[in-house]
Design an enzyme around this catalytic site. Structure first.
Site, PDB file in Angstrom:
ATOM      1  N   ASP A   1      -9.722   5.349  -2.451  1.00 14.10           N
ATOM      2  CA  ASP A   1      -8.579   5.941  -3.144  1.00 14.10           C
ATOM      3  C   ASP A   1      -9.080   6.667  -4.386  1.00 14.10           C
ATOM      4  OD1 ASP A   1      -9.192   3.926  -4.957  1.00 14.10           O
ATOM      5  OD2 ASP A   1      -7.121   3.262  -5.202  1.00 14.10           O
TER       6      ASP A   1
ATOM      7  N   TYR B   1      -6.291   6.455   4.422  1.00 13.99           N
ATOM      8  CA  TYR B   1      -6.482   5.447   3.384  1.00 13.99           C
ATOM      9  C   TYR B   1      -5.680   4.184   3.683  1.00 13.99           C
ATOM     10  CZ  TYR B   1      -5.576   2.579  -0.571  1.00 13.99           C
ATOM     11  OH  TYR B   1      -5.430   1.463  -1.343  1.00 13.99           O
TER      12      TYR B   1
ATOM     13  N   GLU C   1       0.825  -1.206   0.000  1.00 12.42           N
ATOM     14  CA  GLU C   1       0.000   0.000   0.000  1.00 12.42           C
ATOM     15  C   GLU C   1       0.863   1.262   0.000  1.00 12.42           C
ATOM     16  OE1 GLU C   1      -3.065   0.368  -0.594  1.00 12.42           O
ATOM     17  OE2 GLU C   1      -3.589  -1.745  -0.588  1.00 12.42           O
TER      18      GLU C   1
END
Length: 289
Positions: free
Chosen positions: A136, A118, A35
């Site tokens: 996102d 996020y 990520e």
């Protein structure tokens, strides 16, 4: 909202890319690393670096003990190398606070260096299969078109978008995690920014943007196109590439081709301030130890 969620998750079942961080044997640490690497960087560039990185540092404790110079060299040309430093800081925090394990709790995740809203939500969903609201750029675009009926979302994330994302997220853990992955994948592969593939979209018959006749982007004038050639980012990238490839300290004279003198001075000072470079007693430049 089920009219959107169900067909998208069904589509994901056969259309999802086989990515290593999605496989059942991937650890929560591997998901977290992916990520961070995927922020502003395409999958095709991330995957080989991720594989090398997780093979070399399979646990947070391994990265926590690594020299900064090794971390920056391994980061290579992914861009935004401060992310590499934040990952190393995150690894050290995991060792100090969580016995070297990635927590599933979103609040604990957000307290880690370099982990924002996020990333915390994504790790909770994709590493632990727990319900979280994962939004996102891809998800924002899917929501904007399919539900709101606009070409692209506003430049900044709005409270209305957040509320919509919450309402779309299924209540159960497994369904919510699958929706998070599916909506992101739809935005990445089909509902793309420039040339959406509406003909193969699983919700084309329910898409508000399509029903409205594909109106143009109402925020087009507010969007900034980020240049590359001649920017500080380009010069910093050239300097970092030179330092990563050097066997030892690099004299400033050997960095002169990176950019104009004043700009190079500014970029060198910025790299030192960001902890990405340092100087020795002779004033030569090198990666931090």
């Amino acid at each position: 909202m089920e009219a959107l969620v169900e067909p998208v998750t069904a589509w994901y079942g056969h259309a999802a890319r086989d990515l290593p961080w999605r496989r059942p044997d991937c650890t929560p640490w591997g998901v977290l690393v992916s990520e961070v690497m995927l922020q502003q960087t395409p999958v095709v560039r991330v995957e080989p670096v991720w594989r090398e990185w997780t093979a070399r540092w399979p646990r947070p404790a391994d990265l926590a003990a690594a020299p900064t110079s090794d971390v920056l060299r391994a980061w290579g040309r992914l861009g935004y190398p401060r992310r590499a430093l934040r990952l190393a800081d995150c690894a050290r925090a995991l060792v100090e606070r969580h016995d070297g394990r990635v927590p599933a709790d979103e609040e604990q995740l957000r307290a880690l260096p370099g982990v924002g809203e996020y990333t915390a939500a994504a790790v909770r969903a994709f590493a632990f299969g727990r319900r979280s609201v994962v939004v996102d750029t891809n998800v924002r675009r899917v929501q904007a078109r399919a539900v709101t009926g606009v070409a692209l979302p506003a430049p900044s994330y709005t409270a209305a978008e957040r509320a919509l994302a919450v309402s779309l997220t299924p209540s159960g853990d497994a369904d919510a995690a699958r929706w998070a992955a599916a909506s992101m994948e739809l935005g990445a592969l089909v509902c793309t920014a420039r040339v959406p593939r509406c003909g193969v979209c699983p919700v084309r018959d329910r898409c508000a943007w399509r029903a409205a006749g594909f109106p143009p982007d109402e925020h087009a004038a507010r969007r900034r196109t980020q240049a590359w050639h001649g920017t500080d980012r380009q010069v910093r990238g050239r300097v970092m590439a030179a330092l990563r490839g050097a066997d030892g300290p690099v004299p400033r004279a050997l960095l002169a081709d990176a950019g104009p003198e004043a700009q190079l001075d500014r970029c060198l000072a910025g790299l030192i301030e960001d902890g990405l470079a340092e100087t020795d007693e002779a004033g030569r430049y090198l990666l931090p130890a």
